[in-house]
Enzyme design. Structure first.
Site, short mmCIF file in Angstrom:
data_model
loop_
_atom_site.label_atom_id
_atom_site.label_comp_id
_atom_site.label_asym_id
_atom_site.label_seq_id
_atom_site.Cartn_x
_atom_site.Cartn_y
_atom_site.Cartn_z
N ASP A 297 0.88 -1.17 0.00
CA ASP A 297 0.00 0.00 0.00
C ASP A 297 0.92 1.22 0.00
O ASP A 297 1.48 1.58 1.03
CB ASP A 297 -0.90 -0.04 1.24
CG ASP A 297 -1.76 1.22 1.38
OD1 ASP A 297 -1.71 2.08 0.48
OD2 ASP A 297 -2.47 1.33 2.40
N LYS B 122 3.16 11.27 -3.39
CA LYS B 122 2.16 10.59 -4.21
C LYS B 122 1.30 11.60 -4.99
O LYS B 122 0.82 11.31 -6.08
CB LYS B 122 1.28 9.73 -3.31
CG LYS B 122 0.36 8.78 -4.04
CD LYS B 122 -0.28 7.85 -3.03
CE LYS B 122 -1.35 6.98 -3.63
NZ LYS B 122 -1.93 6.12 -2.58
N GLU C 156 -7.17 0.73 -4.65
CA GLU C 156 -7.17 0.62 -3.20
C GLU C 156 -8.51 0.14 -2.63
O GLU C 156 -8.54 -0.76 -1.79
CB GLU C 156 -6.77 1.96 -2.57
CG GLU C 156 -5.28 2.24 -2.74
CD GLU C 156 -4.92 3.71 -2.60
OE1 GLU C 156 -5.78 4.50 -2.18
OE2 GLU C 156 -3.77 4.04 -2.93
N ASP D 41 -12.86 5.47 1.38
CA ASP D 41 -11.41 5.49 1.63
C ASP D 41 -10.94 6.93 1.78
O ASP D 41 -10.78 7.64 0.79
CB ASP D 41 -10.69 4.78 0.48
CG ASP D 41 -9.18 4.77 0.67
OD1 ASP D 41 -8.68 5.46 1.59
OD2 ASP D 41 -8.49 4.08 -0.10
#
Lengths: 621, 177
Positions: A25, A87, A185, A207
């Site tokens: 992850d 990211k 994800e 999420d």
């Protein structure tokens, strides 16, 4: 339809025994690595027992690179050389990063349109910085596990576009990780819960991480996860709550953060700490003090915090509403809501989500670990450790892909929420008499005007023979592989002239760039690159041999006798070269067998298609 | 090699198709052909799987949607899809499109936009349903391709209008906050 090369498939796995594949992850704030052993997923810890590694990379003047908790510690003291939330930069062009530039204290340079961050030890792209994080995770795993890691499933937000997915894959290659599959994800989170609870029906995956928000509506039936719709915001997360709270603190205490990046970072860290404490406590005291200097104290209640972050939480619910509409559930009830990401620990988030969906969200698996757990399960499955499992993840293309037509309009070629992989061809023609070239502009998005969509790539198809307008036939083919990566090609049909161009996403790395980057940033790696490549080729050859021998044994009868013999001969040749220490020899033999077996593979696939639908009434067809 | 999308998905080539069977067959094919099933196979097999799966998914996408399914059926019968430059030949259809567009524009600037939009949206949905019904009848009666294509054109327009309605709906919601 012609056979087409789909990006580069994952490479090596030894064809025998139990293989080790990890789930990663790669988060905005934290990253995790997990592995499945004896039917249980272990989230791997470092020597100090830590399992959640800050996605922070610090470049030092002595060319040392620090990753993880140690790097996070230095973020307040050395903000310009300590990269957080990298990211958010993945797959972005230089012109896309204004928002990032104003929020973080880095100096950016443009390297052919790709932003790089200037540090004391050089300029680094988001891909290179992410590769450092991946490499750090890989080391932790290899210290814990006896065996070498043979493959990895890396998770990405469902909202990641093509360039962002490609950048993630490139980062993995830089770190020497063989990517089995990029997995959304939310889908990974559903895998983690779905297998444990076996609950069939519609699942919503909420999420809310450090830097991204994703909502996915999935349907789970008899071993199949199907993504019905996805939505979200790739720049909304817990960081924004910290940001909002720190802005409040700065204005309350009139903290002089201008031109003082260390102080700004310190206030951000305090804000995050206060937010986290208020998940359990009703009130906190915040004392702003850096290097002996005090800037004052604040008292904050949970209600006070909730007022500050309420607009951010409400934004997520708007995306939920849209995703529900897109899923077109027609009254089908939502069976479960899976909570993912550290921000779902905030009580206000849980309350609002429960109020919106009308059912209590699932929180039994640690929301920080749930994605890594699902990824590890999927990695174990893909590497072939569970041959009897029926589980299959079906993904969709989250945004429509189109092409620019006359007048700046978008013609959609692949509609959003189409099951992937998919290939679609569309024909276009010339606009002017004698036109010999055509610009192919690939865009992503739902809007009708090119300027409202995201430009992914453009290229020119040349060599069209001069004809009257409308006579040429240009066939444009869009194809998306199982990882959601796009390839576009174009060819002119009327003349029979084969003019074909393939595009990689604008910010993807070429093989040469990749090699030079590996040499530059990982030059002190113990393994010689040549050696690594040779090993990979040998393993690949053995794997290919095993796979093809099994296939020939089972389905050899599908081939005409002469083809069968010719293929067998080539397989025999490959067998003799597997232990060669010349990379080129093995590679060549592999290519020969690969090419020779393509027709056989297609025949086998046709057979599978027929067999999958066997038992049906002939008259229905 | 199977060339026809209906054959590929194992269903009868009609406009009124068995939706459950289409879904079930697509699911079965995905179970056995999806590239993830071949993650540990040879490169050639992965390629064959991804190619085959891509074609199946494309076939499913075309057949699932009534508009593309109708066009595909016409194409199977040897009819050539007219190019984009071809204008709509039916005057009533053109008039209707203009009127509906105008109505939508007026809704946007009206005081009670949301209410009007909800009514408008309901009307569009109803028109779409009726048109689908008509299309089905036209296929059953084997009417000419040109007639059927007129129905398809109207459906396409209604679908596009619906997406504009949704966009306006979102815009109004944002203004609301």
């Amino acid at each position: 339809m012609a056979l087409m090369q789909i990006v580069e498939p994952g490479q090596t796995q030894a064809p025998h025994q139990r293989r080790i594949a990890v789930g990663i992850d790669l988060g905005t704030t934290n990253s995790l690595i997990a592995v499945m052993r004896s039917a249980v997923v272990d989230v791997l810890a470092d020597d100090s027992g830590r399992k959640l590694f800050p996605s922070v990379v610090q470049y030092q003047s002595n060319n040392q690179v620090i990753v993880g908790e140690a790097a996070r510690f230095s973020s307040a003291l050395d903000p310009q050389n300590t990269i957080i939330s990298v990211k958010r930069l993945m797959g972005k062009g230089f012109e896309d990063i204004h928002d990032f530039q104003s929020k973080f204290p880095y100096s950016f340079v443009s390297n052919q349109g790709v932003p790089a961050i200037s540090t004391v030890s050089g300029d680094y792209s988001a891909t290179e910085i992410s590769a450092q994080i991946l490499s750090y995770l890989k080391n932790i795993a290899e210290n814990r596990l006896v065996d070498k890691i043979q493959g990895a499933v890396i998770t990405v937000p469902a909202y990641f576009d093509d360039a962002q997915r490609q950048a993630t894959k490139d980062a993995a290659r830089l770190a020497g990780i063989n990517v089995l599959r990029l997995l959304n994800e939310p889908t990974a989170a559903a895998v983690a819960y779905g297998l444990d609870s076996g609950e069939e029906g519609i699942h919503a995956i909420y999420d809310f991480g450090g830097g991204t928000f994703d909502i996915s509506i999935l349907r789970f039936t008899r071993g199949v996860f199907e993504v019905l719709s996805t939505g979200g915001d790739s720049s909304l997360g817990g960081d924004d709550m910290d940001q909002a709270l720190s802005e409040w603190m700065i204005s309350q205490l009139s903290i002089p953060v201008e031109k003082n990046p260390s102080l700004l970072r310190h206030v951000l860290n305090l804000a995050r700490g206060a937010k986290e404490s208020l998940s359990d406590l009703d009130e906190v005291n915040i004392h702003v003090c850096l290097q002996g200097e005090s800037y004052g104290q604040l008292h904050l209640t949970r209600e006070g915090l909730e007022q500050i972050i309420e607009p951010i939480v409400s934004k997520t619910l708007k995306s939920c509403k849209r995703a529900l509409r897109d899923a077109n559930l027609q009254g089908e009830p939502i069976r479960a809501i899976v909570m993912v990401g550290g921000s779902t620990r905030v009580p206000l988030v849980r309350q609002k989500v429960e109020a919106f969906f009308g059912i209590a969200p699932l929180v039994s698996i640690d929301p920080d670990q749930v994605v890594a757990v699902g990824a590890a399960r999927q990695a174990d499955l893909l590497i072939g450790n569970q041959p009897n499992s029926d589980l299959l993840l079906l993904d969709v293309c989250p945004l429509s892909l189109g092409i620019e037509t006359m007048g700046g309009l978008v013609e959609k070629i692949i509609a959003r929420n189409t099951s992937i992989p998919v290939a679609k061809a569309q024909e276009f023609t010339t606009f002017k008499n004698g036109q010999t070239a055509m610009l192919i502009h690939v865009v992503q998005g739902e809007r009708e005007l090119v300027k409202d969509c995201r430009s992914l790539a453009q290229f020119t198809l040349r060599g069209i023979p001069p004809m009257v307008a409308g006579a040429a036939k240009v066939k444009v083919i869009y194809q998306i592989d199982a990882d959601g990566l796009l390839m576009v090609s174009a060819q002119e049909l009327v003349s029979g002239v084969q003019a074909k161009v393939e595009v990689k996403p604008s910010y993807g790395l070429s093989d040469e760039q990749m090699i030079s980057m590996i040499q530059a940033s990982f030059s002190n790696a113990e393994e010689d690159l040549q050696q690594r490549t040779l090993c990979e080729q040998q393993v690949e050859a053995k794997r290919m041999l095993l796979a093809i021998e099994v296939a020939l044994d089972k389905d050899g009868h599908l081939l005409p006798k002469n083809e069968f013999e010719s293929l067998s001969q080539k397989v025999e040749l490959l067998k003799q070269t597997t232990d060669s220490d010349d990379i080129q020899t093995i590679r060549k033999a592999l290519e020969v067998v690969d090419k020779a077996s393509q027709h056989f593979a297609a025949l086998r696939m046709n057979q599978s298609v027929s067999q999958a639908l066997i038992g049906q009434q002939v008259d229905r067809i | 090699m199977i060339h026809n999308y209906f054959q590929l998905l194992g269903i009868k080539a009609t406009f009124d198709l068995d939706n459950d069977l289409l879904l079930a067959n697509h699911r079965k094919l995905q179970q056995s052909i999806h590239p993830d099933r071949f993650a540990a196979s040879s490169h050639a097999e992965k390629l064959a799987a991804v190619t085959q799966m891509a074609q199946i998914n494309e076939a499913f996408q075309i057949l699932k949607n009534p508009v593309t399914r109708a066009e595909y059926l016409l194409q199977l019968s040897g009819w050539d899809k007219p190019g984009d430059e071809q204008t709509i030949k039916s005057l009533p259809l053109l008039m209707e499109q203009m009127a509906l567009r105008e109505e939508l524009e007026e809704i946007e600037t009206a005081d009670n936009s949301q209410q009007l939009l909800d009514v408008f949206c309901g009307n569009i949905d109803q028109m779409t349903q009726q048109q689908l019904q008509q299309l089905s009848t036209e296929f059953q009666q084997k009417l000419s391709a040109d007639t059927i294509y007129l129905s398809i054109t109207r459906l396409k327009f209604l679908t596009k209008l619906k997406s504009e309605v949704i966009r306006l709906d979102e815009k109004l919601e944002e203004l609301d906050d």
